[in-house]
Design an enzyme around this catalytic site. Structure first.
Site, PDB file in Angstrom:
ATOM      1  N   GLU A  47     -34.074   4.475  -9.522  1.00 59.30           N
ATOM      2  CA  GLU A  47     -34.862   3.237  -9.620  1.00 59.30           C
ATOM      3  C   GLU A  47     -33.981   2.126 -10.174  1.00 59.30           C
ATOM      4  O   GLU A  47     -33.551   2.183 -11.331  1.00 59.30           O
ATOM      5  CB  GLU A  47     -36.078   3.430 -10.519  1.00 59.30           C
ATOM      6  CG  GLU A  47     -36.888   2.154 -10.721  1.00 59.30           C
ATOM      7  CD  GLU A  47     -37.934   2.258 -11.823  1.00 59.30           C
ATOM      8  OE1 GLU A  47     -38.335   1.203 -12.358  1.00 59.30           O
ATOM      9  OE2 GLU A  47     -38.358   3.393 -12.148  1.00 59.30           O
ATOM     10  N   ARG A  51     -34.169  -6.779 -12.508  1.00 58.06           N
ATOM     11  CA  ARG A  51     -34.087  -7.571 -13.741  1.00 58.06           C
ATOM     12  C   ARG A  51     -32.769  -8.318 -13.870  1.00 58.06           C
ATOM     13  O   ARG A  51     -32.573  -9.039 -14.855  1.00 58.06           O
ATOM     14  CB  ARG A  51     -34.275  -6.662 -14.964  1.00 58.06           C
ATOM     15  CG  ARG A  51     -35.595  -5.928 -14.999  1.00 58.06           C
ATOM     16  CD  ARG A  51     -35.702  -5.082 -16.250  1.00 58.06           C
ATOM     17  NE  ARG A  51     -36.791  -4.127 -16.166  1.00 58.06           N
ATOM     18  CZ  ARG A  51     -37.047  -3.192 -17.082  1.00 58.06           C
ATOM     19  NH1 ARG A  51     -36.258  -3.098 -18.155  1.00 58.06           N
ATOM     20  NH2 ARG A  51     -38.045  -2.360 -16.935  1.00 58.06           N
ATOM     21  N   THR A  74     -39.583  -2.817 -11.373  1.00 58.41           N
ATOM     22  CA  THR A  74     -40.025  -4.141 -11.823  1.00 58.41           C
ATOM     23  C   THR A  74     -40.383  -5.019 -10.611  1.00 58.41           C
ATOM     24  O   THR A  74     -40.048  -6.205 -10.554  1.00 58.41           O
ATOM     25  CB  THR A  74     -38.969  -4.845 -12.706  1.00 58.41           C
ATOM     26  OG1 THR A  74     -38.319  -3.884 -13.546  1.00 58.41           O
ATOM     27  CG2 THR A  74     -39.631  -5.878 -13.610  1.00 58.41           C
ATOM     28  N   LYS A 134     -47.432   5.096 -12.318  1.00 65.01           N
ATOM     29  CA  LYS A 134     -46.482   5.054 -13.428  1.00 65.01           C
ATOM     30  C   LYS A 134     -47.264   4.807 -14.719  1.00 65.01           C
ATOM     31  O   LYS A 134     -48.090   3.890 -14.778  1.00 65.01           O
ATOM     32  CB  LYS A 134     -45.486   3.925 -13.169  1.00 65.01           C
ATOM     33  CG  LYS A 134     -44.558   3.586 -14.328  1.00 65.01           C
ATOM     34  CD  LYS A 134     -43.661   2.427 -13.943  1.00 65.01           C
ATOM     35  CE  LYS A 134     -42.786   1.967 -15.081  1.00 65.01           C
ATOM     36  NZ  LYS A 134     -41.863   0.890 -14.689  1.00 65.01           N
TER      37      LYS A 134
END
Length: 211
Positions: A47, A51, A74, A134
């Site tokens: 993953e 960011r 994200t 999640k």
């Protein structure tokens, strides 16, 4: 992509290994050797969080690594979904869930692990047909005990807890019936990435894969 298809595809990804490395890539030049080290250590699902400015280039590089299954983390908007898909991401992870995000991932045929941490958030996902998600931020939201508590009335949901997960507590999550894997950043420490210590990262990955 229907919610049922999303469930099947995300669950398949979640069951590849006990740990999904959560990667904040600052320099895209490190992406390929980092991915190779993690895959060699037994952690094929990666993953890359959106960011940093290097994130999309990192996804592109990692998508070329044999054996790797690269996703974008994200993911917050339809624009993120489109950019992640174009870069080669094969799944998405979000800290939460909105109708717009769910619809964008479904339209893009991009499997999504949507974040849910309260009973109401889990029920909202279940209401739409989503049964994988999640649990974030896991550590500050009650940890394994809270997740175990959610599993009693809502056993349909299978989680990947992330946030505050470490080698010291990962096993507490992994032994729960409603957990398929955990997400963690400890397998790719910033100092080891900066030093190019790929052998060391491979060793950390191998330890995590054995959990």
């Amino acid at each position: 992509m229907t919610p049922e298809e999303n469930n099947a595809r995300t669950l398949e990804i979640m069951r590849k290994a006990p740990v999904i490395p959560v990667l904040v890539v600052e320099d895209a030049a490190t992406a390929s050797p980092l991915a190779k080290a993690l895959v060699a250590g037994g952690l094929p699902v990666l993953e890359v969080t959106l960011r940093t400015p290097a994130a999309l280039d990192a996804i592109r590089a990692m998508a070329e690594v044999p054996g790797g299954i690269v996703g974008a983390g994200t993911v917050l908007s339809a624009a993120d979904v489109a950019a992640a898909k174009a870069a080669g991401a094969t799944f998405a992870v979000s800290p939460g869930a909105t109708p717009a995000l769910l619809e964008a991932c479904a339209a893009a045929d991009l499997p999504l692990l949507a974040g849910a941490v309260t009973a109401s958030e889990v029920m909202a996902l279940l209401e739409r047909g989503y049964q994988t998600g999640k649990f974030f931020p896991a550590g500050s939201s009650g940890g394994a005990a809270a997740l175990k508590g959610l599993g009693a009335p809502l056993p349909q949901m299978t989680f990947c807890p992330t946030g505050g997960v470490s080698p010291g507590n990962a096993a507490d999550y992994l032994k729960l019936a409603n957990v398929a894997c955990v997400g963690g950043s400890w397998v790719a420490p910033k100092d080891m990435v900066a030093a190019g210590d790929w052998a060391g990262i491979e060793a950390l990955a191998r330890d995590a894969a054995g959990l």
